[in-house]
Write a protein that holds these residues in place. Structure first.
Motif, PDB file in Angstrom:
ATOM      1  N   GLU A   1       3.372   0.401  19.698  1.00 24.69           N
ATOM      2  CA  GLU A   1       3.573   0.282  18.246  1.00 24.69           C
ATOM      3  C   GLU A   1       3.640   1.396  17.534  1.00 24.69           C
ATOM      4  O   GLU A   1       2.775   2.470  17.962  1.00 24.69           O
ATOM      5  CB  GLU A   1       2.470  -0.835  17.748  1.00 24.69           C
ATOM      6  N   ILE A   2       4.457   1.358  16.630  1.00 20.31           N
ATOM      7  CA  ILE A   2       4.885   2.882  15.724  1.00 20.31           C
ATOM      8  C   ILE A   2       4.466   1.931  14.475  1.00 20.31           C
ATOM      9  O   ILE A   2       5.003   1.255  13.761  1.00 20.31           O
ATOM     10  CB  ILE A   2       5.998   2.999  15.933  1.00 20.31           C
ATOM     11  N   ARG A   3       3.487   2.837  13.794  1.00 18.88           N
ATOM     12  CA  ARG A   3       2.874   2.290  12.500  1.00 18.88           C
ATOM     13  C   ARG A   3       3.409   3.406  11.546  1.00 18.88           C
ATOM     14  O   ARG A   3       3.255   4.516  11.639  1.00 18.88           O
ATOM     15  CB  ARG A   3       1.486   2.326  12.564  1.00 18.88           C
ATOM     16  N   PHE A   4       4.209   2.943  10.415  1.00 16.02           N
ATOM     17  CA  PHE A   4       4.273   3.764   9.525  1.00 16.02           C
ATOM     18  C   PHE A   4       3.595   3.635   8.173  1.00 16.02           C
ATOM     19  O   PHE A   4       3.046   2.909   7.895  1.00 16.02           O
ATOM     20  CB  PHE A   4       5.763   3.325   9.102  1.00 16.02           C
ATOM     21  N   LYS A   5       3.548   5.070   7.742  1.00 16.13           N
ATOM     22  CA  LYS A   5       2.698   5.173   6.398  1.00 16.13           C
ATOM     23  C   LYS A   5       3.042   4.025   5.429  1.00 16.13           C
ATOM     24  O   LYS A   5       2.015   3.360   4.717  1.00 16.13           O
ATOM     25  CB  LYS A   5       2.709   6.371   5.956  1.00 16.13           C
ATOM     26  N   LYS A   6       4.237   3.811   5.105  1.00 21.73           N
ATOM     27  CA  LYS A   6       4.677   2.486   4.237  1.00 21.73           C
ATOM     28  C   LYS A   6       5.522   1.559   5.145  1.00 21.73           C
ATOM     29  O   LYS A   6       6.652   1.828   5.453  1.00 21.73           O
ATOM     30  CB  LYS A   6       5.393   3.256   3.142  1.00 21.73           C
ATOM     31  N   GLN A   7       4.842   0.494   5.551  1.00 25.27           N
ATOM     32  CA  GLN A   7       5.632  -0.366   6.238  1.00 25.27           C
ATOM     33  C   GLN A   7       6.223  -1.442   5.051  1.00 25.27           C
ATOM     34  O   GLN A   7       5.887  -2.551   5.038  1.00 25.27           O
ATOM     35  CB  GLN A   7       4.587  -1.398   7.094  1.00 25.27           C
ATOM     36  N   ASP A   8       7.147  -0.931   4.468  1.00 27.27           N
ATOM     37  CA  ASP A   8       7.692  -1.536   3.144  1.00 27.27           C
ATOM     38  C   ASP A   8       9.147  -2.001   3.501  1.00 27.27           C
ATOM     39  O   ASP A   8       9.808  -1.585   4.651  1.00 27.27           O
ATOM     40  CB  ASP A   8       7.848  -0.681   1.935  1.00 27.27           C
ATOM     41  N   GLU A   9       9.550  -3.004   2.269  1.00 28.69           N
ATOM     42  CA  GLU A   9      10.934  -3.395   2.413  1.00 28.69           C
ATOM     43  C   GLU A   9      11.919  -2.315   2.686  1.00 28.69           C
ATOM     44  O   GLU A   9      13.013  -2.466   3.208  1.00 28.69           O
ATOM     45  CB  GLU A   9      11.388  -4.233   1.314  1.00 28.69           C
ATOM     46  N   GLN A  10      11.872  -1.047   1.932  1.00 33.69           N
ATOM     47  CA  GLN A  10      12.711  -0.054   1.937  1.00 33.69           C
ATOM     48  C   GLN A  10      13.241   0.401   3.321  1.00 33.69           C
ATOM     49  O   GLN A  10      14.252   0.627   3.664  1.00 33.69           O
ATOM     50  CB  GLN A  10      12.223   1.090   1.157  1.00 33.69           C
ATOM     51  N   LEU A  11      12.219   0.582   4.211  1.00 33.85           N
ATOM     52  CA  LEU A  11      12.145   1.137   5.624  1.00 33.85           C
ATOM     53  C   LEU A  11      13.051  -0.159   6.458  1.00 33.85           C
ATOM     54  O   LEU A  11      13.797   0.482   7.089  1.00 33.85           O
ATOM     55  CB  LEU A  11      10.869   1.214   6.254  1.00 33.85           C
ATOM     56  N   TYR A  12      12.747  -1.049   6.266  1.00 40.23           N
ATOM     57  CA  TYR A  12      13.021  -2.359   6.767  1.00 40.23           C
ATOM     58  C   TYR A  12      14.721  -2.403   6.597  1.00 40.23           C
ATOM     59  O   TYR A  12      15.542  -2.646   7.486  1.00 40.23           O
ATOM     60  CB  TYR A  12      12.431  -3.744   6.583  1.00 40.23           C
TER      61      TYR A  12
END
Length: 185
Positions: free
Chosen positions: A77-88
């Motif tokens: 698993e790679i966890r991003f600081k901001k798991q937000d819609e912009q990254l997606y």
């Protein structure tokens, strides 16, 4: 014409004099120019192109080491600081493209064949960046670096060959993240 040349020469001399008079304060100690290759190297992910590039020159950078909170070497698993819609949304633009390059400075670590989701009907026998909304916490999507997709193809001969092919680069990737304090075991 001579009059114009005279004024141009005067202008050039005035600029030259002003530039030479703008020297540094003698009381300040000059700092030598140094570069540390380890500090200058940066991990980033971009669209696959096959070109030599650096993070600052890549327009299509999807994320960098600064965006990563941690990577779990066991679950992948790679966890991003901001798991937000912009990254997606940035990653979804690559859904039908050929791949993602995981780069360390100017060096290509490995290429991830695709960005996939839980409902993808395609089969991949090489690395994928997997977006998952299925599991314990469906409201908290997760990203994984999987050796294949779907997981039942892990024993496939081609998948195993790709795992061996990526072994050295994978070790470099995990050691780099560990050196940055972003690796979980």
């Amino acid at each position: 014409m001579k009059h114009l040349t005279l004024w141009r020469n005067i202008f050039v001399m005035a600029v030259a004099i002003s530039l030479t008079s703008c020297s540094s304060n003698d009381n300040e100690q000059e700092k030598p120019f140094t570069t540390d290759p380890v500090e200058q190297t940066k991990f980033f992910v971009c669209e696959a192109s096959g070109e030599t590039r650096v993070a600052t020159a890549v327009i299509d950078t999807l994320f960098t080491e600064d965006d990563i909170e941690w990577f779990n070497v066991n679950t992948r698993e790679i966890r991003f600081k901001k798991q937000d819609e912009q990254l997606y949304n940035k990653l979804m633009k690559n859904y039908h493209k050929e791949g993602l390059e995981f780069r360390l400075g100017e060096s290509l670590l490995f290429e991830v064949s695709r960005f996939v989701s839980d409902f993808d009907s395609r089969v991949f026998t090489d690395l994928v960046l997997h977006y998952s909304t299925i599991g314990e916490d469906e409201g908290n999507p997760r990203y994984y670096l999987d050796d294949c997709y779907p997981a039942q193809f892990i024993s496939d001969e081609r998948t195993q060959a790709n795992i061996k092919k990526n072994a050295v680069q994978w070790e470099t990737f995990t050691k780099y993240l560990e050196s940055k304090g972003k690796l979980r075991k």
